[in-house]
Design a protein around this motif. Structure first.
Motif, PDB file in Angstrom:
ATOM      1  N   ASN A 278       0.721  -1.198  -0.082  1.00  0.00           N
ATOM      2  CA  ASN A 278       0.154   0.030   0.014  1.00  0.00           C
ATOM      3  C   ASN A 278       0.882   1.302   0.050  1.00  0.00           C
ATOM      4  OD1 ASN A 278      -2.409  -1.405   0.326  1.00  0.00           O
ATOM      5  ND2 ASN A 278      -2.244  -1.745   2.279  1.00  0.00           N
ATOM      6  N   GLU A 279       0.300   2.174  -0.544  1.00  0.00           N
ATOM      7  CA  GLU A 279       0.979   3.466  -0.586  1.00  0.00           C
ATOM      8  C   GLU A 279       0.470   4.449   0.168  1.00  0.00           C
ATOM      9  OE1 GLU A 279       2.052   7.538  -3.780  1.00  0.00           O
ATOM     10  OE2 GLU A 279       1.202   5.196  -4.607  1.00  0.00           O
ATOM     11  N   LEU A 280       1.279   4.816   1.241  1.00  0.00           N
ATOM     12  CA  LEU A 280       0.813   5.911   2.348  1.00  0.00           C
ATOM     13  C   LEU A 280       0.461   7.189   1.778  1.00  0.00           C
ATOM     14  CD1 LEU A 280       0.451   5.863   5.405  1.00  0.00           C
ATOM     15  CD2 LEU A 280       2.663   6.964   5.589  1.00  0.00           C
TER      16      LEU A 280
ATOM     17  N   SER B 248      -0.409  -7.439   2.184  1.00  0.00           N
ATOM     18  CA  SER B 248       0.356  -6.438   1.881  1.00  0.00           C
ATOM     19  C   SER B 248       1.566  -6.724   2.610  1.00  0.00           C
ATOM     20  CB  SER B 248      -0.023  -5.097   2.464  1.00  0.00           C
ATOM     21  OG  SER B 248       0.624  -3.756   2.431  1.00  0.00           O
ATOM     22  N   GLU B 249       1.864  -7.303   3.645  1.00  0.00           N
ATOM     23  CA  GLU B 249       3.199  -7.329   4.341  1.00  0.00           C
ATOM     24  C   GLU B 249       4.032  -8.406   3.576  1.00  0.00           C
ATOM     25  OE1 GLU B 249       0.160  -5.770   7.417  1.00  0.00           O
ATOM     26  OE2 GLU B 249       0.183  -7.583   5.879  1.00  0.00           O
ATOM     27  N   VAL B 250       3.333  -9.292   3.307  1.00  0.00           N
ATOM     28  CA  VAL B 250       4.260 -10.412   2.591  1.00  0.00           C
ATOM     29  C   VAL B 250       4.809  -9.802   1.006  1.00  0.00           C
ATOM     30  CG1 VAL B 250       4.047 -12.501   1.315  1.00  0.00           C
ATOM     31  CG2 VAL B 250       3.254 -12.369   3.656  1.00  0.00           C
TER      32      VAL B 250
ATOM     33  N   GLN C 281      -1.226 -17.842   0.035  1.00  0.00           N
ATOM     34  CA  GLN C 281      -1.118 -18.166   1.510  1.00  0.00           C
ATOM     35  C   GLN C 281      -1.191 -17.003   2.223  1.00  0.00           C
ATOM     36  OE1 GLN C 281       1.738 -21.094   3.086  1.00  0.00           O
ATOM     37  NE2 GLN C 281       2.385 -21.883   1.086  1.00  0.00           N
ATOM     38  N   ALA C 282      -0.591 -15.873   1.554  1.00  0.00           N
ATOM     39  CA  ALA C 282      -0.339 -14.682   2.545  1.00  0.00           C
ATOM     40  C   ALA C 282      -1.717 -14.237   2.523  1.00  0.00           C
ATOM     41  CB  ALA C 282       0.599 -13.530   1.614  1.00  0.00           C
TER      42      ALA C 282
ATOM     43  N   THR D 287       7.093  -5.373  11.535  1.00  0.00           N
ATOM     44  CA  THR D 287       7.623  -5.568  10.254  1.00  0.00           C
ATOM     45  C   THR D 287       9.030  -6.048   9.960  1.00  0.00           C
ATOM     46  OG1 THR D 287       8.049  -3.277  10.357  1.00  0.00           O
ATOM     47  CG2 THR D 287       5.998  -3.467   9.443  1.00  0.00           C
ATOM     48  N   SER D 288       9.766  -6.115  10.908  1.00  0.00           N
ATOM     49  CA  SER D 288      11.060  -6.655  10.644  1.00  0.00           C
ATOM     50  C   SER D 288      11.726  -7.181  12.250  1.00  0.00           C
ATOM     51  CB  SER D 288      11.908  -5.658  10.229  1.00  0.00           C
ATOM     52  OG  SER D 288      13.502  -5.877  10.253  1.00  0.00           O
TER      53      SER D 288
END
Length: 651
Positions: free
Chosen positions: A386-388, A482-484, A474-475, A592-593
């Protein structure tokens, strides 16, 4: 001021005598006398014994040199061969032959800093003021007495010239939110203002008089329209669909008619290379007299355009034939994305005959672009990161944020532009291609390991496409699409500009370039010039455009990264100011990490801020948590937080 790095890039690839700028001449003669470069057939190039690049991290008096050039290995600079060079220095090195391992090198000359400009500010320690780098708090190298420092306030911010370690200007004070824009622009020497010579030339052009362009194709009777964000002023592209003949017209602003090579506007445009878009305003590549007026495809006025006419086979969706030519159009209507979405959802009706005609062909074109996208995704990828979008008030503080969603109107325009870009790339063998190489096996293995850490089993398929599609499926089931997808993107090579084609992995295209945005991207302007020369059969002009194309591709790719850094860092600075107002507050976030540091992204009323997690509960990748904001470092634009609670995610 001379851009040393730009000169080194040119000398790496080859610099023609007639393209040497006046401020480059002294350096050229100096390098020639020292044997660093050679001259053959009026072309300057680095001697095979020498290379140029940027020194990486220095450890134990050794370092690696990041060599300028495509597909070139880093070089090892051993103990005793560094001279007085520091990390981040631009250097010329002599190759050392006969050593095993990484190619060896010896620094023969320090020619500048990789970052020509930086930002510093004044801090007090033990009652003494000092001027330190904003991001590292290391001394800047600027010589100032204590009396000179005492003339300024704590937190005063300055733009620094790293080549001679002098202060260029005071930008403001770190406590003032309005200084954030100046900081992010200063580090790359970006600015909104244009020189008087550039503005005078941009203002000298007259409104379009069709009678003065008899050789251009007159398309003013076609019901072109533009579809852009509601805040847009620079309308690069307009479309028209001829349903009877299954032909798409993509009309692009004809910037090359006004911006000629090596003129005052062109010199500034190549220096900028991209328009920069901040939440509250843009810093344009071209003067606003062109970018927002004469080149912009505004409604109800005649405009010069460069048009792709693309005839489609509606069964196969293949291009039967296409042609590109100079034209004059008269856009009937300026739409924003929301209006077209409302029409497609049945919430907006035509108010006049012109709108009725446009809506009729938009309805038919939408069916075709949906099919084009479906076909495209059979070989290309649909990444759902996604674009913020950030919104700030008149005091330059955040009011709210949101994630932009792709809507039907965005998708329609995207596939029209992709089609034109593909057709443009088919017309030359050497030029400016937009390339995206496949990910390396090492990067893919790292991706698979990260996914295993969140419990995702990766079944390696015969093709990368099938494997990634399975990962995405799967995501989606795990609620992490979005995260994957962001992880997948991070595992890939970075898209860039190159003089020769290697294809575009992400889009799944055999050839691709950028043709559709010459108002805001210099690469597109070069493609226009090249296509016009080819259309005229002007081989001399073609070779003229291509003469320094390798250097230009490298330079434009770097400018693209600069623009992206500016846009991202501006938002990071705004988030940090918001965080300082919310120290001790607890907010929803998602990890996120986890390697090498634990990081989280804000998923609350305000979205998108990124935190460094240094205390609290352990957490897993993509786990939903609540974090407490502990510290906000305004200078470094970093937010520190602690995980205080794990949150069960609703799938």
């Amino acid at each position: 001021m001379l851009d040393i790095k730009s000169l080194l890039i040119k000398l790496t690839n080859a610099l023609n005598e007639q393209d040497v700028a006046s401020d480059e001449r002294e350096y050229i003669n100096n390098y020639l006398a020292k044997g660093y470069i050679t001259k053959k057939d009026d072309v300057y190039k680095f001697n095979s014994k020498y290379r140029a690049g940027t020194l990486g991290l220095i450890q134990n008096e050794t370092a690696y040199l990041h060599v300028i050039g495509e597909y070139v290995r880093d070089m090892f600079v051993g103990e005793g061969d560094l001279s007085y060079a520091k990390e981040g220095d631009l250097v010329i090195v002599q190759r050392l032959l006969g050593k095993r391992g990484a190619p060896g090198a010896k620094v023969v000359e320090i020619v500048g800093r990789a970052q020509s400009y930086s930002v510093a500010y004044i801090i007090s320690k033990d009652g003494r003021k000092s001027l330190v780098d904003l991001k590292t708090e290391y001394p800047t190298g600027v010589e100032m007495t204590q009396d000179e420092l005492d003339e300024y306030e704590n937190g005063d911010v300055f733009k620094i010239n790293n080549q001679d370690f002098t202060i260029m200007e005071r930008l403001g004070n770190i406590e003032d939110p309005l200084v954030d824009e100046k900081i992010v622009l200063a580090q790359f020497n970006k600015h909104d203002e244009f020189e008087p010579e550039v503005l005078e030339l941009a203002s000298s052009f007259k409104e379009v008089d069709a009678s003065k362009y008899p050789s251009r194709k007159d398309l003013r009777e076609l019901a072109f329209c533009t579809i852009d964000p509601v805040t847009a002023k620079d309308f690069d592209d307009a479309i028209y669909w001829d349903d009877k003949n299954s032909t798409l017209y993509v009309a692009i602003a004809d910037v090359s008619e006004y911006v000629t090579p090596f003129g005052a506007i062109d010199n500034e445009a190549i220096y900028r290379s991209f328009s920069i878009y901040l939440p509250h305003r843009s810093i344009p590549m071209l003067p606003r007299q062109l970018s927002e007026t004469l080149c912009s495809l505004q409604p109800h006025v005649d405009r010069l355009s460069y048009v792709f006419e693309i005839k489609l086979d509606l069964d196969s969706l293949e291009v039967k034939n296409s042609k590109v030519y100079e034209a004059i159009i008269h856009s009937q209507r300026r739409f924003n994305y929301e209006e077209i979405d409302d029409f497609l959802e049945g919430r907006l009706e035509a108010q006049n005959d012109s709108e009725k005609e446009i809506f009729e062909y938009i309805s038919k074109l939408k069916i075709i672009t949906d099919r084009l996208k479906e076909k495209r995704l059979e070989v290309g990828y649909n990444f759902r990161s996604n674009e913020l979008e950030m919104f700030i008030d008149e005091n330059s503080n955040i009011t709210h944020t949101t994630y932009a969603q792709e809507t039907p109107s965005h998708a329609l325009i995207e596939d029209c532009m992709l089609l034109a870009n593909k057709e443009a790339a088919k017309r030359f063998k050497k030029g400016i291609f937009r390339i995206h190489e496949p990910p390396t096996q090492a990067k893919l293995q790292n991706l698979y390991q990260e996914l295993a850490g969140i419990g995702m089993y990766v079944d390696i398929k015969k093709s990368i496409k099938d494997t990634i599609t399975e990962i995405q499926n799967q995501a989606s089931e795990m609620g992490l699409a979005s995260e994957v997808d962001t992880l997948i993107i991070q595992s890939q090579m970075q898209a860039r500009y190159a003089p020769f084609n290697v294809g575009h992995f992400g889009l799944g295209f055999d050839e691709y370039t950028h043709f559709t945005s010459p108002i805001r991207r210099y690469s597109d302007l070069i493609v226009h010039r090249l296509l016009k020369a080819i259309a005229r059969g002007d081989k001399e002009e073609s070779s003229y455009v291509l003469r320094n194309i390798e250097s230009l591709c490298m330079s434009v790719s770097e400018k693209e990264r600069e623009a992206s850094t500016i846009e991202n860092e501006f938002m990071a600075r705004k988030f940090t100011r918001w965080a300082r107002e919310n120290i001790g507050g607890v907010f929803k976030a998602r990890i996120t990490s986890t390697d090498p540091y634990l990081k989280a992204e804000l998923h609350d009323e305000i979205q998108g801020a990124r935190f460094l997690i240094n205390h609290g509960l352990d957490a897993q990748l993509f786990e939903d948590v609540k974090v407490r904001i502990d510290k906000a470092d305004i200078a470094k634009a970093k937010i520190y937080a602690s995980v205080v609670e794990r949150v069960e995610r609703d799938l």
